[in-house]
Design a protein around this motif. Sequence first.
Motif, PDB file in Angstrom:
ATOM      1  N   ASP A 159       0.837  -1.214   0.000  1.00  0.00           N
ATOM      2  CA  ASP A 159       0.000   0.000   0.000  1.00  0.00           C
ATOM      3  C   ASP A 159       0.868   1.259   0.000  1.00  0.00           C
ATOM      4  OD1 ASP A 159      -2.417  -1.360  -0.090  1.00  0.00           O
ATOM      5  OD2 ASP A 159      -2.627  -1.400   2.107  1.00  0.00           O
ATOM      6  N   GLU A 160       1.972   1.242   0.756  1.00  0.00           N
ATOM      7  CA  GLU A 160       2.866   2.406   0.768  1.00  0.00           C
ATOM      8  C   GLU A 160       3.552   2.590  -0.580  1.00  0.00           C
ATOM      9  OE1 GLU A 160       4.062   2.692   5.464  1.00  0.00           O
ATOM     10  OE2 GLU A 160       4.976   1.093   4.270  1.00  0.00           O
ATOM     11  N   ILE A 161       3.855   1.502  -1.244  1.00  0.00           N
ATOM     12  CA  ILE A 161       4.429   1.615  -2.601  1.00  0.00           C
ATOM     13  C   ILE A 161       3.428   2.316  -3.506  1.00  0.00           C
ATOM     14  CG2 ILE A 161       5.122   0.299  -4.655  1.00  0.00           C
ATOM     15  CD1 ILE A 161       7.287   0.406  -2.522  1.00  0.00           C
ATOM     16  N   ARG A 162       2.151   1.931  -3.419  1.00  0.00           N
ATOM     17  CA  ARG A 162       1.113   2.582  -4.232  1.00  0.00           C
ATOM     18  C   ARG A 162       0.976   4.060  -3.885  1.00  0.00           C
ATOM     19  NH1 ARG A 162      -0.980  -2.512  -4.298  1.00  0.00           N
ATOM     20  NH2 ARG A 162      -1.981  -2.611  -2.269  1.00  0.00           N
ATOM     21  N   ASP A 163       0.928   4.367  -2.573  1.00  0.00           N
ATOM     22  CA  ASP A 163       0.692   5.743  -2.130  1.00  0.00           C
ATOM     23  C   ASP A 163       1.931   6.631  -2.278  1.00  0.00           C
ATOM     24  OD1 ASP A 163      -1.832   4.847  -1.484  1.00  0.00           O
ATOM     25  OD2 ASP A 163      -1.413   4.667   0.662  1.00  0.00           O
ATOM     26  N   VAL A 164       3.027   6.215  -1.672  1.00  0.00           N
ATOM     27  CA  VAL A 164       4.253   7.021  -1.697  1.00  0.00           C
ATOM     28  C   VAL A 164       4.885   6.997  -3.086  1.00  0.00           C
ATOM     29  CG1 VAL A 164       6.571   7.272  -0.709  1.00  0.00           C
ATOM     30  CG2 VAL A 164       4.656   6.636   0.757  1.00  0.00           C
ATOM     31  N   GLY A 165       4.882   5.818  -3.690  1.00  0.00           N
ATOM     32  CA  GLY A 165       5.450   5.698  -5.039  1.00  0.00           C
ATOM     33  C   GLY A 165       4.618   6.417  -6.086  1.00  0.00           C
ATOM     34  N   ILE A 197       2.304   5.387  -8.122  1.00  0.00           N
ATOM     35  CA  ILE A 197       2.156   4.770  -9.442  1.00  0.00           C
ATOM     36  C   ILE A 197       0.869   3.959  -9.569  1.00  0.00           C
ATOM     37  CG2 ILE A 197       4.602   4.787 -10.009  1.00  0.00           C
ATOM     38  CD1 ILE A 197       4.808   1.898  -9.182  1.00  0.00           C
ATOM     39  N   GLY A 198      -0.093   4.262  -8.694  1.00  0.00           N
ATOM     40  CA  GLY A 198      -1.407   3.620  -8.811  1.00  0.00           C
ATOM     41  C   GLY A 198      -1.370   2.148  -8.462  1.00  0.00           C
ATOM     42  N   GLN A 199      -2.102   1.370  -9.206  1.00  0.00           N
ATOM     43  CA  GLN A 199      -2.202  -0.066  -8.940  1.00  0.00           C
ATOM     44  C   GLN A 199      -0.885  -0.754  -9.264  1.00  0.00           C
ATOM     45  OE1 GLN A 199      -4.386  -1.075  -7.199  1.00  0.00           O
ATOM     46  NE2 GLN A 199      -4.836  -3.195  -7.533  1.00  0.00           N
ATOM     47  N   VAL A 200      -0.310  -1.435  -8.280  1.00  0.00           N
ATOM     48  CA  VAL A 200       0.950  -2.152  -8.485  1.00  0.00           C
ATOM     49  C   VAL A 200       0.813  -3.588  -7.995  1.00  0.00           C
ATOM     50  CG1 VAL A 200       2.448  -0.130  -8.323  1.00  0.00           C
ATOM     51  CG2 VAL A 200       1.941  -1.439  -6.272  1.00  0.00           C
ATOM     52  N   THR A 201       1.693  -4.418  -8.517  1.00  0.00           N
ATOM     53  CA  THR A 201       1.774  -5.810  -8.098  1.00  0.00           C
ATOM     54  C   THR A 201       3.202  -6.104  -7.716  1.00  0.00           C
ATOM     55  OG1 THR A 201       0.050  -6.416  -9.666  1.00  0.00           O
ATOM     56  CG2 THR A 201       1.445  -8.198  -8.853  1.00  0.00           C
ATOM     57  N   ARG A 202       3.381  -6.774  -6.569  1.00  0.00           N
ATOM     58  CA  ARG A 202       4.730  -7.190  -6.200  1.00  0.00           C
ATOM     59  C   ARG A 202       5.086  -8.378  -7.090  1.00  0.00           C
ATOM     60  NH1 ARG A 202       5.791  -9.371  -0.534  1.00  0.00           N
ATOM     61  NH2 ARG A 202       4.501  -7.618   0.013  1.00  0.00           N
ATOM     62  N   VAL A 203       6.097  -8.180  -7.934  1.00  0.00           N
ATOM     63  CA  VAL A 203       6.491  -9.190  -8.908  1.00  0.00           C
ATOM     64  C   VAL A 203       7.420 -10.217  -8.289  1.00  0.00           C
ATOM     65  CG1 VAL A 203       7.650  -9.549 -11.121  1.00  0.00           C
ATOM     66  CG2 VAL A 203       6.179  -7.569 -10.796  1.00  0.00           C
ATOM     67  N   PHE A 204       8.350  -9.772  -7.475  1.00  0.00           N
ATOM     68  CA  PHE A 204       9.203 -10.728  -6.758  1.00  0.00           C
ATOM     69  C   PHE A 204       9.613 -10.181  -5.413  1.00  0.00           C
ATOM     70  CE2 PHE A 204      13.470  -9.047  -6.735  1.00  0.00           C
ATOM     71  CZ  PHE A 204      13.571  -8.248  -7.858  1.00  0.00           C
ATOM     72  N   ARG A 206      13.323   8.898  -2.382  1.00  0.00           N
ATOM     73  CA  ARG A 206      13.744   9.490  -1.104  1.00  0.00           C
ATOM     74  C   ARG A 206      12.701   9.245  -0.019  1.00  0.00           C
ATOM     75  NH1 ARG A 206      17.510  13.493   0.034  1.00  0.00           N
ATOM     76  NH2 ARG A 206      17.306  14.270   2.149  1.00  0.00           N
ATOM     77  N   ALA A 207      11.436   9.418  -0.344  1.00  0.00           N
ATOM     78  CA  ALA A 207      10.366   9.186   0.633  1.00  0.00           C
ATOM     79  C   ALA A 207      10.353   7.723   1.079  1.00  0.00           C
ATOM     80  CB  ALA A 207       9.016   9.581   0.037  1.00  0.00           C
ATOM     81  N   LEU A 208      10.593   6.797   0.170  1.00  0.00           N
ATOM     82  CA  LEU A 208      10.651   5.377   0.528  1.00  0.00           C
ATOM     83  C   LEU A 208      11.881   5.093   1.394  1.00  0.00           C
ATOM     84  CD1 LEU A 208       9.517   3.945  -2.911  1.00  0.00           C
ATOM     85  CD2 LEU A 208       8.237   3.833  -0.753  1.00  0.00           C
ATOM     86  N   ALA A 209      13.015   5.727   1.072  1.00  0.00           N
ATOM     87  CA  ALA A 209      14.231   5.559   1.886  1.00  0.00           C
ATOM     88  C   ALA A 209      14.007   6.091   3.303  1.00  0.00           C
ATOM     89  CB  ALA A 209      15.414   6.265   1.225  1.00  0.00           C
ATOM     90  N   GLU A 210      13.294   7.196   3.431  1.00  0.00           N
ATOM     91  CA  GLU A 210      12.989   7.737   4.757  1.00  0.00           C
ATOM     92  C   GLU A 210      12.155   6.751   5.567  1.00  0.00           C
ATOM     93  OE1 GLU A 210      11.212  11.509   3.766  1.00  0.00           O
ATOM     94  OE2 GLU A 210      13.175  12.488   3.544  1.00  0.00           O
ATOM     95  N   LEU A 211      11.172   6.103   4.926  1.00  0.00           N
ATOM     96  CA  LEU A 211      10.373   5.092   5.627  1.00  0.00           C
ATOM     97  C   LEU A 211      11.262   3.935   6.088  1.00  0.00           C
ATOM     98  CD1 LEU A 211       7.113   4.864   3.476  1.00  0.00           C
ATOM     99  CD2 LEU A 211       7.340   5.779   5.782  1.00  0.00           C
ATOM    100  N   THR A 212      12.137   3.479   5.223  1.00  0.00           N
ATOM    101  CA  THR A 212      13.037   2.367   5.572  1.00  0.00           C
ATOM    102  C   THR A 212      13.901   2.755   6.769  1.00  0.00           C
ATOM    103  OG1 THR A 212      13.081   1.530   3.301  1.00  0.00           O
ATOM    104  CG2 THR A 212      14.917   0.894   4.719  1.00  0.00           C
ATOM    105  N   LEU A 213      14.471   3.942   6.743  1.00  0.00           N
ATOM    106  CA  LEU A 213      15.350   4.378   7.837  1.00  0.00           C
ATOM    107  C   LEU A 213      14.593   4.559   9.148  1.00  0.00           C
ATOM    108  CD1 LEU A 213      17.685   6.782   5.865  1.00  0.00           C
ATOM    109  CD2 LEU A 213      18.314   4.594   6.908  1.00  0.00           C
ATOM    110  N   GLN A 214      13.324   4.990   9.087  1.00  0.00           N
ATOM    111  CA  GLN A 214      12.513   5.131  10.300  1.00  0.00           C
ATOM    112  C   GLN A 214      12.256   3.784  10.963  1.00  0.00           C
ATOM    113  OE1 GLN A 214       8.895   7.052   9.101  1.00  0.00           O
ATOM    114  NE2 GLN A 214       9.929   8.943   8.502  1.00  0.00           N
TER     115      GLN A 214
END
Length: 173
Positions: free
Chosen positions: A54-60, A62-69, A162-170
Motif C-alpha cells: 500500500d505504501e508503494i502505491r501511495d508514496v510511489g 504509481i497507482g495499482q501495483v503488483t509485487r512481482v518478486f 527518497r520518501a521510501l528511503a525515509e520510511l526504511t530508515l525510520q
Amino acid sequence: MRIKWAAVAVAASALVLSGCGSGDGSEQSGPARPAPKVVELGPFVGECGNVTDDEIRDVGGIGQVTRVFRNAVGCNWQAGGFGSASITFASYRGSPIERERAWVTVNGRAPEQIQVAGRPGFAALDPGGSICDLAIQLGDDFFEWSTNLGPFVTGNPCDRSRALAELTLQRIR
C-alpha cells in the motif's frame, strides 16, 4: 641397454627434484596476502525495506501495483502494461556503495551526494527524468530504492525514492 639409461634418467630426475624443496616448510611460495576484511553486519533494513505494498502505491504514486518478486535481498513492484512504472528495493550486505555509484554513472546517470535522515548516499536521475536510483550507506552495507516512472506517470522519481528511503530508515532495527 635402453632400459638401463631410462632407469638412470629417472633416478637423476628424482634427485634433482628432491633438491628443489626446502624440507622445513618455512619458506613462502609467494607474497603474503593480507587477511580478508571481516565486516560487521549493519542494521537490518527488513524485508522489502519494511515498506508495504500500500505504501508503494501511495508514496510511489504509481497507482495499482503488483509485487512481482520478493527474496532475501530485494523486492520489485510493477504497474500493469508495457513500459509501465516500477519500483525496486535492494539491500547489499558487505558491499561497497561505490560499485553501485560506478554502475549508475556508466549507465548515464550522474550521482549526486545526498543525506537522508543523517545517512550519506547518492541519488542518480537518468537524463530523461523518469528513473532514479537512490542508495543509502549503512556502515559496510547499503540499500537502494530505484523508481522508474515509465512514460505515463509524471513527477520526479527521486522524490519518491527518497520518501521510501525515509520510511526504511525510520523502521530500521
